[in-house]
Scaffold this motif. Structure first.
Motif, PDB file in Angstrom:
ATOM      1  N   UNK A   1     -10.059  -3.942   3.449  1.00  0.00           N
ATOM      2  CA  UNK A   1      -9.070  -3.231   4.250  1.00  0.00           C
ATOM      3  C   UNK A   1      -9.774  -2.693   5.483  1.00  0.00           C
ATOM      4  N   UNK A   2      -9.057  -2.720   6.602  1.00  0.00           N
ATOM      5  CA  UNK A   2      -9.611  -2.219   7.864  1.00  0.00           C
ATOM      6  C   UNK A   2      -8.571  -1.364   8.557  1.00  0.00           C
TER       7      UNK A   2
ATOM      8  N   UNK B   1       0.831  -1.197   0.000  1.00  0.00           N
ATOM      9  CA  UNK B   1       0.000   0.000   0.000  1.00  0.00           C
ATOM     10  C   UNK B   1       0.869   1.252   0.000  1.00  0.00           C
ATOM     11  N   UNK B   2       0.430   2.270  -0.726  1.00  0.00           N
ATOM     12  CA  UNK B   2       1.125   3.558  -0.732  1.00  0.00           C
ATOM     13  C   UNK B   2       0.107   4.676  -0.772  1.00  0.00           C
ATOM     14  N   UNK B   3       0.188   5.650   0.135  1.00  0.00           N
ATOM     15  CA  UNK B   3      -0.751   6.775   0.107  1.00  0.00           C
ATOM     16  C   UNK B   3      -0.604   7.641  -1.131  1.00  0.00           C
ATOM     17  N   UNK B   4       0.494   7.481  -1.877  1.00  0.00           N
ATOM     18  CA  UNK B   4       0.699   8.283  -3.090  1.00  0.00           C
ATOM     19  C   UNK B   4      -0.084   7.745  -4.277  1.00  0.00           C
ATOM     20  N   UNK B   5      -0.644   6.544  -4.176  1.00  0.00           N
ATOM     21  CA  UNK B   5      -1.304   5.923  -5.312  1.00  0.00           C
ATOM     22  C   UNK B   5      -2.739   6.425  -5.477  1.00  0.00           C
ATOM     23  N   UNK B   6      -3.216   6.371  -6.723  1.00  0.00           N
ATOM     24  CA  UNK B   6      -4.587   6.776  -7.029  1.00  0.00           C
ATOM     25  C   UNK B   6      -5.594   5.668  -6.759  1.00  0.00           C
ATOM     26  N   UNK B   7      -5.116   4.452  -6.581  1.00  0.00           N
ATOM     27  CA  UNK B   7      -5.944   3.315  -6.217  1.00  0.00           C
ATOM     28  C   UNK B   7      -5.034   2.283  -5.572  1.00  0.00           C
TER      29      UNK B   7
ATOM     30  N   UNK C   1      -8.694   7.989   1.765  1.00  0.00           N
ATOM     31  CA  UNK C   1      -7.402   7.401   1.461  1.00  0.00           C
ATOM     32  C   UNK C   1      -6.656   6.922   2.687  1.00  0.00           C
ATOM     33  N   UNK C   2      -5.494   6.368   2.451  1.00  0.00           N
ATOM     34  CA  UNK C   2      -4.659   5.831   3.522  1.00  0.00           C
ATOM     35  C   UNK C   2      -4.102   6.960   4.380  1.00  0.00           C
TER      36      UNK C   2
ATOM     37  N   UNK D   1     -10.474   2.538  -4.173  1.00  0.00           N
ATOM     38  CA  UNK D   1     -10.021   3.905  -4.411  1.00  0.00           C
ATOM     39  C   UNK D   1      -9.971   4.673  -3.093  1.00  0.00           C
ATOM     40  N   UNK D   2      -9.152   5.743  -3.045  1.00  0.00           N
ATOM     41  CA  UNK D   2      -9.045   6.516  -1.803  1.00  0.00           C
ATOM     42  C   UNK D   2     -10.388   7.021  -1.281  1.00  0.00           C
TER      43      UNK D   2
END
Length: 352
Positions: free
Chosen positions: A85-86, A42-48, A131-132, A124-125
């Motif tokens: 995801x949780x 997982x990366x917070x920079x991703x769009x999905x 988002x993350x 998706x965020x």
């Protein structure tokens, strides 16, 4: 005894990633048995955000390589599992949607495994409360329709990294590459990130006599790869990069661009502002690769250990983050050093 060979493919989710591909072997002596196989970073920079969930099993009556070519043997039926995801501390589950990665821009490489369809789980965020969240722990939850226990794993999203060197506080910030002298790159981080790459984006232009417009190009260079933090509790990491390494990268780029050293045109060349990007991954990625190293070589284990941080099965669920600082100006000393170095002396780089 039969050996089943699993290849865990790393997904390219909107940017450069730390690891290209990983492979594990493990020996199974049981009769027919199914194993969940999971991959997700997982990366917070991703769009999905994407998770790969597959199954592997050993059937003593069937050749494993033949089975690998059958898509239905690799994936759970759509109604057999649900993937969520949780956010830890919040009981709410955010359900992911099954999609074909080939249609999402993540075409699966051909090989021993079936490459179509390429089922992934996506969210998706805006489907996960914006988002993350950095510094937050997330749990992967895979629920099975047959009533067997959930498959789970946890990871923490690293907080942003602060670039400490080259000094980002000067106006403008400056960067220097001086031959055999090392340039220090240093960045701070929390304990959730332990494995790093440093990328440089270096634009330059060429002004050629008689041409009305400058030619422009950009060098994308990763001088620091797979750098580990010095300890699990370290709050900063550093590495030195030699100026000659930069000179060789520059020379190779010009040769690549023009086909040969002889074809590089005479020009006045100028650097633009340099961008530094630090990318860091979680401890699960480090542990995965350390397990790989421990199983290799003459002293490797005869029965190979396979890293996993899942409650059941095999695979990895981890996280990464990245931070960027732009606007670094190449110092005059770098230009002077390049003029004296045989690698770059003919390229006529100038300070502006």
């Amino acid at each position: 005894m039969k050996k089943l060979h699993l290849i865990l493919l790393v997904l390219m989710t909107g940017g450069l990633i730390l690891w290209n591909s990983c492979s594990n072997d493990f020996d199974i002596t049981d009769t027919w048995k199914e194993f969940p196989v999971v991959y997700g970073i997982l990366s917070p920079a991703d769009n999905a955000y994407y998770i790969r969930v597959e199954k592997a099993f050993l059937d003593p009556e069937t050749n494993a390589y033949e089975t690998a070519q059958i898509a239905d043997s690799l994936y759970y039926p759509a109604n057999a599992i649900s993937v969520y995801l949780q956010r830890i501390g919040n009981d709410q589950l955010f359900q992911m949607t099954r999609v074909d990665g080939n249609l999402e821009g993540f075409k699966r490489d051909t090989g021993i495994f079936a490459d179509a369809p390429n089922w992934l789980y996506k969210i998706k965020p805006n489907e996960i409360e914006g988002g993350l969240k950095e510094g937050t722990t997330y749990r992967l939850v895979i629920k099975r329709a047959d009533g067997r226990p959930d498959i789970t794993a946890e990871t923490t999203i690293p907080n942003p990294f602060n670039i400490l060197a080259p000094n980002p506080t000067t106006t403008p910030p400056r960067i220097n590459f001086l031959g055999s002298i090392g340039t220090t790159f240093r960045w701070s981080h929390d304990e959730s990130a332990v494995f790093f790459n440093v990328h440089l984006i270096i634009p330059y232009r060429e002004e050629i006599a008689g041409e009305p417009f400058a030619r422009r190009d950009t060098i994308y260079w990763t001088p620091i790869t797979n750098k580990q933090s010095v300890s699990p509790t370290a709050t900063s990491t550093s590495e030195q990069v030699l100026g000659t390494d930069f000179y060789n990268i520059l020379r190779n780029r010009l040769i690549e661009r023009y086909g040969s050293a002889a074809n590089i045109p005479q020009a006045s060349r100028y650097f633009g502002n340099v961008t530094i990007q630090v990318e860091g991954g979680g401890k699960e990625i480090r542990d995965f690769l350390l397990t790989e190293d421990a199983n290799s070589g003459l002293t490797g284990a005869e029965i190979l250990q396979t890293y996993t941080n899942l409650s059941e099965g095999y695979g990895i669920f981890s996280a990464k983050n990245q931070s960027t600082k732009s606007g670094y100006k190449v110092e005059q000393e770098t230009i002077d050093s390049m003029r004296l170095n045989p690698i770059t002396s003919s390229f006529n780089f100038k300070y502006f």
